[in-house]
Design a protein around this motif. Structure first.
Motif: not given
Length: 246
Positions: A211-223
């Motif tokens: 996934l691209e960064l702009q597609e990620l929710c906060l939880t995914q960014k923390l993962l």
């Protein structure tokens, strides 16, 4: 003082090393859908047979029953949540149900318990309506009891609802808090604030990879952040783009 953790991913996989897990049970205590079905499959036929032989009456809303886990190496706390559309005060009814659950955890002196978000499936509750009273209740319970509670939602986007309010209550701003911190300081921040997930490689592959960064929710960014700092030897500046988008 205990700790509250918010997790995402498969409920059974997240049950490793727990003293007990919570089953979102149906009133018949028989094989069901969702979490109930997953627990029944993992426990084996012995669970259904035990329930049939032990309990002759249907569960009532808010009732708690505790059974062995059989093929699962922990107790199972069965809870019947009320249905949103059958209650005159549905949120308070659901919180009463959680209070019964927490009382059983305290009485049994469990130290690590995995729970699903009760009632937010076919029983009709919305995560957005449940999040504030539930997080306040769980945080208050953990503050005065020596127990680790793990609140699990399958999808990161569902966990996000609880995570954002959790951060608000704890007065945390991840982007600002991590600005200019070293990698070791970032690790300590995540550990101190109970923001680490277990089985991070699997969760990264399931929820972030490709996934691209702009597609990620906060939880995914923390993962993504956890996966990166614990699996690669990076320069701190290489994390700036991810942290700046928290």
């Amino acid at each position: 003082m205990g700790k509250l953790y918010l997790t995402c991913g498969d409920f059974i996989l997240n049950s490793n090393n727990m003293d007990a897990i919570v089953n979102a049970q149906n009133k018949y205590m028989q094989y069901g859908s969702g979490i109930c079905g997953a627990i029944c499959r993992a426990s084996g036929n012995e669970l259904i047979e035990y329930c049939q032989n032990t309990y002759k009456e249907y569960m009532v809303n808010g009732e708690v029953r505790i059974t062995p886990g059989f093929n699962l190496p922990m107790d199972i706390i069965h809870v019947l949540a009320p249905k949103y559309y059958e209650e005159t005060d549905p949120i308070n009814s659901l919180m009463d149900c959680y209070n019964n659950l927490l009382l059983s955890i305290k009485e049994k002196e469990y130290k690590k318990v995995l729970i699903p978000s009760l009632g937010t499936g076919v029983h009709g509750y919305k995560h957005e309506d449940v999040v504030k009273p539930l997080i306040n209740l769980l945080m208050g319970f953990c503050k005065i009891n020596d127990v680790e509670i793990y609140l699990n939602n399958m999808l990161p986007i569902q966990k996000d609802i609880y995570l954002k309010y959790y951060l608000q209550v704890k007065n945390l701003n991840i982007k600002n808090d991590l600005d200019n911190k070293s990698i070791d300081e970032i690790k300590k921040y995540l550990e101190d604030n109970n923001l680490l997930e277990n089985d991070i490689v699997s969760k990264y592959n399931n929820f972030v990879k490709g996934l691209e960064l702009q597609e990620l929710c906060l939880t995914q960014k923390l993962l993504c952040l956890q996966y990166t700092i614990y699996n690669f030897n990076l320069d701190r500046k290489q994390l700036d783009v991810l942290i700046d988008n928290m």
